[in-house]
Design an enzyme around this catalytic site. Structure first.
Site: not given
Lengths: 257, 418
Positions: B192, B214, B275, B277, B372, B374, B399
């Site tokens: 992704w 982490y 954050n 972004g 809708e 249109m 994000e």
């Protein structure tokens, strides 16, 4: 040519070309509240032409001075022009007063003398009042040659001779004159560039001077009185006809044939 | 002035999470020094810049938008135009070839681009608010000198965090970085990855020591020619021109000095910039909503007549249009208020989650309604409405999904109660 080009570009902040102007309720002018303003498109073309000359004739242009007469809001169009490549700017702060073309021309003439400008490029008219006066009056006051509605400009920087093509009924006319001179711009002269972001930021550091009309020795009181402003009359609805014969009959009935 | 002050004060939010814009701009006692300005009031250069981007979007992006969507490919002229107009180095300092403009300017750019083409907007957003920001904030002087000028003028950047088994749970990532003395050796894959198809600079998150969890995650900066491989390009529902790719790293060698921030601080870096972004993505969503709204209301009030009058003259239509206008206004206020909070150095994590959640809801609702309004024409690919609707959907996914945003907001509320 002995001296370098010092170009002045007068610009006006006018109602944006995409806005449909409406007459205000007092019938004294067009409604300006909540309306988008931009640089007069013909003036934007004048800015572009000056910057193009500067880019094409390396070293021949000493400075491009962009000038606007208006309220402090006219600073926007000055900044924008600086971002596109003009070097210095002056706001002639007339407050919210509406100044007539002759008044503007007098103030510009004074500034041009002070600034030792030898080429003035400006829009042929502003799209708000469509006067088409300022450039011509300025030429008269300075007693300089002028070419209006230019569609092509060619400067010979060594002789100071300027050849301009301009649009006339039925075609083009090419004329030439020597500096100092005044050129007013038409739509087909060029396509204005965008002010890129880095240049917008750099324009913040370029000089923006503010002067008052009195500093230029000009009284801005109007000589003209606006009696009334009105919308054009609405076009009456047409009619539909079913055949050519009927069309001819209707035209005859109205005396058109 | 008195009345205005009274109303504004009365409307001052009580909830802890909704702070006023800036403490320094507090209410003053005299009208003469009343300095607080509306959230949507921009500086002179921001206004000028907004005009430039709008013009660029109309003249350069719009004519290519449909073809890019059909081809599922960005047009190189559009990407080059973004560089030429200065949109790829908005916050980059002047000495590195950027404009040195405000964060809000970056947000304005994304909104204006998204009004016309959401794919172009996300290319710009990821490049500006993630890649440039990370390099600017965490890069060493040598990295800044090497990468900021080319990111501002010619190289698209890409942010590589997600993997097949780590999306919302981003820090469970498995890509490994091994210290080989004079270089890092990276092995693994990413999924992704926005902009990967066009990018020449990649920010890659990899773990240097999985035993630390982490705290082993580190952010590396790589050039494409170091050996970044694109394994697959996804075919998507929306923002189809924007490239979304699978990347694979097979013994990718990265110079020792190409680490952003400290080794082991990658997770902090990623959280911080994501954050920020989110505000960018929220801005993309209000752009989509506004673009769809503008076209559909033109149609309703100027083009389409039924039963002898413009369809916008029917009250049923008018009320729906008014509702949509309120939603867009509310979302825009949230987006720009959060941008200003970020600029003022205030905490904005909750607000970023709120504006991203809400703006993506609004974009989906408004773009759906606009189709809708249109009718059949809105459903065809002759008009951009169906594209706005497809492009809006990603706002609830990337994000941070909408559920992740809600969780962030709820956590903040819970914290205030404990």
């Amino acid at each position: 040519m002995s001296s370098k080009l010092r170009i002045m570009v007068p610009v006006k902040r006018a109602i944006d070309f995409a806005v449909k102007p409406r007459v205000n309720s007092a019938k004294t002018g067009v409604e300006t509240a909540g309306v988008k303003f931009s640089i007069n498109p013909f003036d934007d073309i004048a800015v572009e032409e000056a910057v193009k000359i500067k880019e094409a004739k390396k070293g021949a242009v000493e400075s491009i001075h962009v000038v606007s007469a208006g309220s402090s809001k006219a600073q926007e169009v000055l900044r924008q022009s600086l971002a596109k490549g003009c070097d210095t700017s002056t706001l002639i702060d007339v407050g919210d007063a509406s100044v007539e073309p002759l008044t503007v021309a007098k103030m510009l003439a004074k500034l041009a003398e002070e600034d030792k400008s030898n080429l003035i490029i400006l829009g042929k008219q502003a799209i708000d009042d469509d006067s088409n006066h300022t450039g011509q009056m300025l030429a008269g006051l300075l007693n300089w040659p002028q070419v209006t509605a230019a569609s092509k400009v060619d400067i010979n920087e060594s002789t100071g001779e300027v050849t301009v093509e301009h649009e006339v009924d039925g075609g083009f006319e090419t004329v030439s004159a020597s500096l100092p001179m005044i050129i007013t711009t038409d739509l087909r002269l060029n396509t204005p560039r965008y002010a890129t972001l880095p240049n917008i930021m750099k324009a913040k550091k370029k000089p923006l001077k503010t002067v008052k009309p009195a500093d230029l020795g000009v009284d801005i009181a109007g000589r003209l009185e606006t009696v009334s402003v009105s919308e054009p009359p609405p076009r009456p609805a047409g009619i539909k006809v079913n055949s050519v014969d009927e069309l001819i009959a209707k035209l005859k009935e109205r005396g058109a044939l | 002035m008195q009345a205005v002050r009274f109303i504004k004060q009365a409307a001052r939010p009580a909830a802890k999470v909704l702070r006023p814009v800036a403490v320094s701009r507090a209410f003053s006692s005299s009208a003469a020094t009343f300095t607080r300005s509306p959230v949507l009031e921009f500086s002179e250069e921001e206004e000028l810049f907004k005009e430039t981007v709008a013009k660029f979007a109309q003249e350069v992006v719009l004519p290519k938008s449909r073809a890019m969507d059909e081809a599922e490919q960005m047009d190189p002229e559009v990407v080059q135009g973004l560089f030429d107009t200065g949109l790829m180095g908005i916050e980059t300092p002047e000495e590195y070839g950027g404009a040195g403009a405000s964060f809000t300017s970056a947000i304005i750019a994304v909104e204006e681009l998204a009004k016309v083409d959401a794919s172009t907007a996300v290319l710009n957003d990821v490049h500006s608010t993630l890649v440039n920001t990370l390099v600017r904030t965490y890069g060493s002087d040598a990295i800044k000198e090497k990468y900021l000028p080319k990111l501002a003028t010619k190289c698209v950047g890409s942010f590589c965090l997600s993997e097949s088994s780590s999306g919302s749970d981003a820090f469970a990532l498995k890509t490994r970085a091994e210290d080989k003395g004079d270089h890092w050796l990276i092995n693994g894959s990413k999924m992704w990855i926005t902009n990967a198809g066009e990018a020449e600079v990649f920010l890659i998150f990899a773990n240097v020591d999985p035993s630390k969890g982490y705290k082993g995650i580190t952010c590396f900066i790589a050039d494409k020619d170091m050996g970044v491989q694109i394994a697959k390009k996804e075919k998507k529902l929306g923002i189809r021109a924007s490239s979304t790719c699978v990347l694979s790293f097979d013994d990718l060698q990265i110079p020792k000095e190409n680490v952003l921030g400290e080794v082991g601080t990658g997770y902090k870096i990623a959280i911080n910039c994501l954050n920020e972004g989110r505000i960018g993505i929220a801005s993309q969503m209000i752009g989509i909503a506004q673009g769809a709204f503008d076209r559909a209301t033109d149609y309703a009030f100027k083009d389409r007549k039924q039963f002898g009058k413009y369809i916008g003259e029917f009250q049923g239509m008018q009320f729906q249009i008014a509702q949509a206008a309120i939603q867009i206004e509310a979302a825009r206020l949230m987006v720009y208020n959060t941008a200003r909070m970020k600029e003022a150095g205030q905490p904005f994590v909750t607000q970023a989650a709120m504006c991203k959640y809400y703006a993506s809801e609004v974009a989906n609702q408004v773009a759906g309604k606009a189709v809708e309004w249109m009718g059949g024409v809105g459903f065809t690919r002759e008009e951009p409405l169906e594209k706005f609707m497809r492009d809006a959907k990603i706002g609830q996914i990337y994000e941070g999904t909408s559920n992740i945003q809600l969780q962030t907001i709820a956590k903040d509320i819970m914290k205030s109660k404990s």
